[in-house]
Design a protein around this motif. Structure first.
Motif, mmCIF file in Angstrom:
data_model
loop_
_atom_site.group_PDB
_atom_site.id
_atom_site.type_symbol
_atom_site.label_atom_id
_atom_site.label_comp_id
_atom_site.label_asym_id
_atom_site.label_seq_id
_atom_site.Cartn_x
_atom_site.Cartn_y
_atom_site.Cartn_z
ATOM 1 N N ARG A 226 0.859 -1.199 0.000
ATOM 2 C CA ARG A 226 0.000 0.000 0.000
ATOM 3 C C ARG A 226 0.891 1.244 0.000
ATOM 4 O O ARG A 226 0.692 2.165 -0.794
ATOM 5 N N ALA A 227 1.913 1.245 0.879
ATOM 6 C CA ALA A 227 2.804 2.416 0.967
ATOM 7 C C ALA A 227 3.627 2.562 -0.313
ATOM 8 O O ALA A 227 3.836 3.671 -0.817
ATOM 9 N N THR B 181 1.508 3.929 -3.112
ATOM 10 C CA THR B 181 1.240 5.357 -2.881
ATOM 11 C C THR B 181 2.460 6.193 -3.270
ATOM 12 O O THR B 181 2.358 7.191 -3.991
ATOM 13 N N ARG B 182 3.644 5.723 -2.834
ATOM 14 C CA ARG B 182 4.893 6.487 -3.034
ATOM 15 C C ARG B 182 5.361 6.466 -4.490
ATOM 16 O O ARG B 182 5.809 7.474 -5.020
ATOM 17 N N VAL C 5 0.840 6.423 -7.071
ATOM 18 C CA VAL C 5 -0.269 7.369 -6.867
ATOM 19 C C VAL C 5 0.238 8.807 -6.824
ATOM 20 O O VAL C 5 -0.264 9.668 -7.565
ATOM 21 N N GLU C 6 1.263 9.053 -6.007
ATOM 22 C CA GLU C 6 1.723 10.442 -5.859
ATOM 23 C C GLU C 6 2.433 10.956 -7.104
ATOM 24 O O GLU C 6 2.071 12.014 -7.626
ATOM 25 N N ALA D 93 -6.304 8.800 -4.965
ATOM 26 C CA ALA D 93 -5.971 7.708 -4.035
ATOM 27 C C ALA D 93 -7.129 6.725 -3.852
ATOM 28 O O ALA D 93 -6.912 5.506 -3.789
ATOM 29 N N GLN D 94 -8.358 7.256 -3.783
ATOM 30 C CA GLN D 94 -9.519 6.360 -3.536
ATOM 31 C C GLN D 94 -9.754 5.391 -4.686
ATOM 32 O O GLN D 94 -10.450 4.397 -4.533
#
Ligand code: F6R
Length: 287
Positions: free
Chosen positions: A108-109, A112-113, A116-117, A123-124
Motif C-alpha cells: 500500500r505504501a 502510494t509512493r 499514486v503520488e 488515491a480512492q
C-alpha cells in the motif's frame, strides 16, 4: 491461514480480443530492449495512449524494482504533457500479510509512493489487497469482486520472480486461482530482503491475485531485467505450461507483451524470431 481455500470464482477470459483477426498470437510478443529505461518509456507510452482513449482505464499495478522505470517514465510524460488521470483506477497485484499500518515497505505504501503520488492519481481509485490478519478471511473475495465491479483490468503490469512467480503465485499455484493468502518461498523472501532491515523482517505470507485473476486482464505486460531472470523468462515464454512454473500461465493469454533486456532474454530459444517480428512490426500496431 496458509491452508485457506479461496472461494471459487469461475474464470472468465477476456471477451474483447485486442489482436486483430488474422494475426497470429501463438507466441507472446517478446520485445528485447537496450535497457530498463527504454522498456519504461515503451510501456508508459502504451499506458498513456490507453488513458487518453479511456480516461477511467483500469491499471494492474505490480510492485518490486521491475516496474519502476514505467512509473517514472509515465510521471515524466504527464509532467511535460498533462493528461486527466483523475478517473484512472488501479489494482495492486499483492500485499504482505500483517505489516504494521503505514510500514514503508507495505505494498500500500509502495504504490502510494511510487505510483499514486508521482502520477497524481486519485488515491480512492487505487486498490491494494487487505493484508490485515483480522480481515484475511474475506480479503480475497472482496478484492475479486472489486476488480469485477471495475469492469476488469485493462493492462496488467507484471514482474517475475526467480521462482517463476507472477504476483506472489509461487510454484504449484493453480492456473485457476483467485486472490488468496499464499506462503512465500524462502527464495522470494531472500530476494525481497533488500527492502527490509533484516531478512527475518520479510513477511512469510501475502495476499495475492491468483493466476486466474491475472489471466482475466485484457493485456498482460511482463517485464524482466538481468541475467537472474533469464531462466524464469525462458520457462514462462517457451517452457511447458506447468503450475511448477507459474509464469508459463501467460501462454494461455491472447494478448501478452514481454519486455526484457538482453540478459533476461539470453535463454530464449526463439530469440531471432522475436527480434525479426518486432523489427517488422507494422507501425499502426501498438504493443
Ligand atoms: C510484485 C510482485 C512480484 C514481483 C517479482 C519481481 O507486486 O507481485 O511478482 O514482480 O517478485 O520482483 P522485482 O521486480 O523486485 O525483481
Amino acid at each position: 491461514m496458509p491452508g485457506q481455500c479461496a472461494e471459487f470464482i469461475p474464470l472468465e477470459f477476456p471477451k474483447r480480443r485486442l489482436v486483430p483477426p488474422g494475426w497470429s498470437c501463438l507466441l507472446a510478443e517478446v520485445v528485447v530492449v537496450e535497457n530498463e529505461s527504454v522498456a519504461g518509456e515503451l510501456v508508459a507510452r502504451s499506458i498513456r495512449a490507453l488513458i487518453a482513449g479511456k480516461p477511467d482505464a483500469v491499471l494492474g499495478l505490480a510492485t518490486g524494482s521491475t516496474p519502476l522505470p514505467i512509473y517514472r517514465a509515465l510521471a515524466r510524460s504527464l509532467a511535460t504533457d498533462p493528461l486527466d488521470v483523475s478517473r484512472v483506477r488501479g489494482f495492486a497485484l499483492d500485499e504482505y500479510v500483517g505489516m504494521p499500518a503505514g510500514h514503508p515497505e507495505s505494498y500500500r505504501a509502495v504504490i502510494t509512493r511510487e505510483v499514486v503520488e508521482p502520477l497524481g492519481l486519485t488515491a480512492q481509485n487505487i486498490h491494494v489487497p487487505n493484508g490485515d490478519p483480522s480481515a484475511i478471511q474475506t480479503a480475497g473475495r472482496e478484492y475479486e469482486h472489486a476488480i469485477v465491479e471495475a469492469g476488469g483490468v485493462d493492462i496488467q503490469i507484471l514482474g517475475i520472480g526467480r521462482t517463476g512467480h507472477l504476483g506472489f503465485n509461487e510454484p504449484g499455484s493453480s492456473f485457476s486461482s483467485t486472490t488468496r493468502v499464499k506462503t512465500l518461498t524462502e527464495e522470494t523472501r531472500a530476494d525481497n530482503a533488500r527492502f527490509f532491515d533484516s531478512p527475518d523482517d520479510v513477511p512469510m505470507h501475502c495476499v495475492t491475485q491468483g493466476l486466474g485473476t491475472v489471466l482475466r486482464a485484457r493485456h498482460l505486460v511482463l517485464l524482466a531485467f538481468g541475467a537472474g531472470k533469464a531462466t524464469a523468462i525462458a520457462a514462462a515464454v517457451e517452457g511447458p505450461i506447468t503450475a511448477s512454473q507459474p509464469g508459463s500461465a501467460i501462454q494461455f493469454h491472447p494478448h501478452v507483451t514481454v519486455v526484457i533486456d538482453e540478459a533476461a532474454a539470453s535463454k530464449l530459444a526463439n530469440l531471432a524470431y522475436y527480434r525479426h517480428a518486432w523489427a517488422n512490426k507494422p507501425t499502426w500496431q501498438g504493443i
